[in-house]
Design an enzyme around this catalytic site. Structure first.
Site, mmCIF file in Angstrom:
data_model
loop_
_atom_site.group_PDB
_atom_site.id
_atom_site.type_symbol
_atom_site.label_atom_id
_atom_site.label_comp_id
_atom_site.label_asym_id
_atom_site.label_seq_id
_atom_site.Cartn_x
_atom_site.Cartn_y
_atom_site.Cartn_z
ATOM 1 N N ASN A 12 59.010 37.565 4.871
ATOM 2 C CA ASN A 12 58.116 37.980 5.955
ATOM 3 C C ASN A 12 57.051 36.896 6.125
ATOM 4 O O ASN A 12 56.117 36.811 5.345
ATOM 5 C CB ASN A 12 57.467 39.326 5.584
ATOM 6 N N LYS A 14 54.907 36.603 8.457
ATOM 7 C CA LYS A 14 53.680 37.100 9.114
ATOM 8 C C LYS A 14 53.260 36.125 10.225
ATOM 9 O O LYS A 14 54.119 35.603 10.927
ATOM 10 C CB LYS A 14 52.589 37.311 8.071
ATOM 11 N N HIS A 97 55.482 47.877 9.042
ATOM 12 C CA HIS A 97 54.801 47.146 7.970
ATOM 13 C C HIS A 97 53.362 47.663 7.857
ATOM 14 O O HIS A 97 52.750 48.030 8.866
ATOM 15 C CB HIS A 97 54.809 45.644 8.274
ATOM 16 N N GLU A 99 50.629 46.270 7.588
ATOM 17 C CA GLU A 99 49.628 45.590 8.440
ATOM 18 C C GLU A 99 49.699 46.095 9.880
ATOM 19 O O GLU A 99 48.691 46.139 10.571
ATOM 20 C CB GLU A 99 49.844 44.071 8.357
ATOM 21 N N GLU A 169 56.706 49.064 -0.251
ATOM 22 C CA GLU A 169 55.624 48.116 -0.469
ATOM 23 C C GLU A 169 54.324 48.878 -0.688
ATOM 24 O O GLU A 169 53.676 49.299 0.287
ATOM 25 C CB GLU A 169 55.458 47.215 0.761
ATOM 26 N N GLY A 175 49.797 41.043 -0.948
ATOM 27 C CA GLY A 175 48.875 39.918 -0.835
ATOM 28 C C GLY A 175 47.732 39.925 -1.834
ATOM 29 O O GLY A 175 46.763 39.182 -1.677
ATOM 30 N N SER A 215 53.419 41.161 -3.590
ATOM 31 C CA SER A 215 53.118 40.130 -4.597
ATOM 32 C C SER A 215 54.323 39.718 -5.437
ATOM 33 O O SER A 215 54.192 39.457 -6.634
ATOM 34 C CB SER A 215 51.946 40.577 -5.491
HETATM 35 P P1 PGA Z 1 53.139 39.499 -0.275
HETATM 36 O O1 PGA Z 1 53.463 40.279 1.074
HETATM 37 O O2 PGA Z 1 54.442 39.089 -0.894
HETATM 38 O O3 PGA Z 1 52.320 38.316 0.163
HETATM 39 O O4 PGA Z 1 52.368 40.447 -1.156
HETATM 40 C C1 PGA Z 1 54.541 41.183 1.155
HETATM 41 C C2 PGA Z 1 54.635 41.764 2.527
HETATM 42 O O5 PGA Z 1 53.603 41.940 3.195
HETATM 43 O O6 PGA Z 1 55.727 42.079 3.004
#
Ligand code: PGA
Length: 255
Positions: A12, A14, A97, A99, A169, A175, A215
């Site tokens: 991903n 983003k 997601h 976000e 997730e 993140g 992460s």
């Molecule tokens: P990350 O993000 O691996 O940076 O924690 C995962 C995601 O948002 O799908």
């Protein structure tokens, strides 16, 4: 990870990477792919890169959109339809997601419309679910996940379930550098599969790939994919670097 489900590793990206940066990524990444591989790899770049990337990645990698709008076309300024994603070479689409839920106020009912629309136009949805830190603190994880699954997948045809991918997730792990533990996420994913089987039956639920995300790094991926319920990973930050992402995808062969 079990042999009956094809492992899936998803990147991903983003809101990162220009076309030039993506070309640099693939120049390295494509060289790191073995001749034969059993893993499925899907890159979710920003919309602006989909078409160009699909023209130079070959057949070993698939691409997907990070979101979609449920209508086929119309006066919806700024939105992208499932048909447009297909037209750009997509096989997959991320839906719900955290976000999107947090910054763009996506609700389970909007997410449900997106899931149904993805299936209708031949895209495989990767439904993202997960609890926040506060919800986990209150012991509400299972309740939240059940709601996200039941409302997000309302009305999905029985025959479509096997095409579904779910990404668990935990929001507090995205993140932050603080991943869930492999054993805890395996337990949660087992619960997710049981909840899915209430909707589509054990036989179909057994075919659904469920990924862990939050992460994931080359240093911790082994612990996750050794778990029987975890079928791969959805990777954010670490997927921006071709060497790191390859070490995640091929951790079982590389170490
Ligand atoms: P990350 O993000 O691996 O940076 O924690 C995962 C995601 O948002 O799908």
């Amino acid at each position: 990870m079990t042999s009956s489900r094809t492992p899936l590793f998803a990147a991903n990206w983003k809101m990162y990477k220009t076309l030039k940066e993506a070309a640099v990524f693939f120049e390295t990444f494509l060289k790191l792919l073995p001749q034969k591989m059993e893993e499925e790899i899907v890159i979710f770049p920003p919309f602006t890169l989909l078409y160009s990337i699909s023209s130079f990645i070959g057949t070993k990698i698939k691409i997907g959109g990070q979101d979609l709008f449920w209508e086929k076309e119309g006066a919806f300024t700024g939105e992208i339809s499932p048909l447009m994603l297909r037209d750009s070479g997509c096989h997959y689409v991320l839906i719900g997601h955290s976000e999107r839920r947090k910054y763009f106020a996506e609700t389970n009912s909007m997410i449900n419309k997106k899931v149904l629309s993805a299936f209708e136009y031949g895209l495989k949805p990767v439904l993202c679910i997960g609890e926040t830190l506060e919800e986990m603190g209150k012991g509400m994880t299972r309740q939240i996940l059940t709601k996200q699954i039941q409302e997000g997948l309302k009305g999905v045809a029985h025959s479509d379930f096997e095409k579904l991918v779910v990404a668990y997730e935990p929001v507090w792990a995205i993140g932050t550098g603080k991943a869930d533990t492999p054993s805890q996420s395996n337990e949660t994913i087992r619960f997710i599969r049981e909840t899915l089987s209430d909707l589509c039956g054990i036989h179909e639920a057994d075919k659904i790939r469920i990924l862990y995300g939050g992460s994931v790094k080359p240093q911790n991926i082994r612990g996750f994919i050794e778990q029987p319920e975890i079928d791969g990973a959805l990777v954010g930050g670490a997927s921006l670097n071709p060497e790191d992402f390859a070490r995640i995808v091929f951790s079982r062969v590389l170490s």
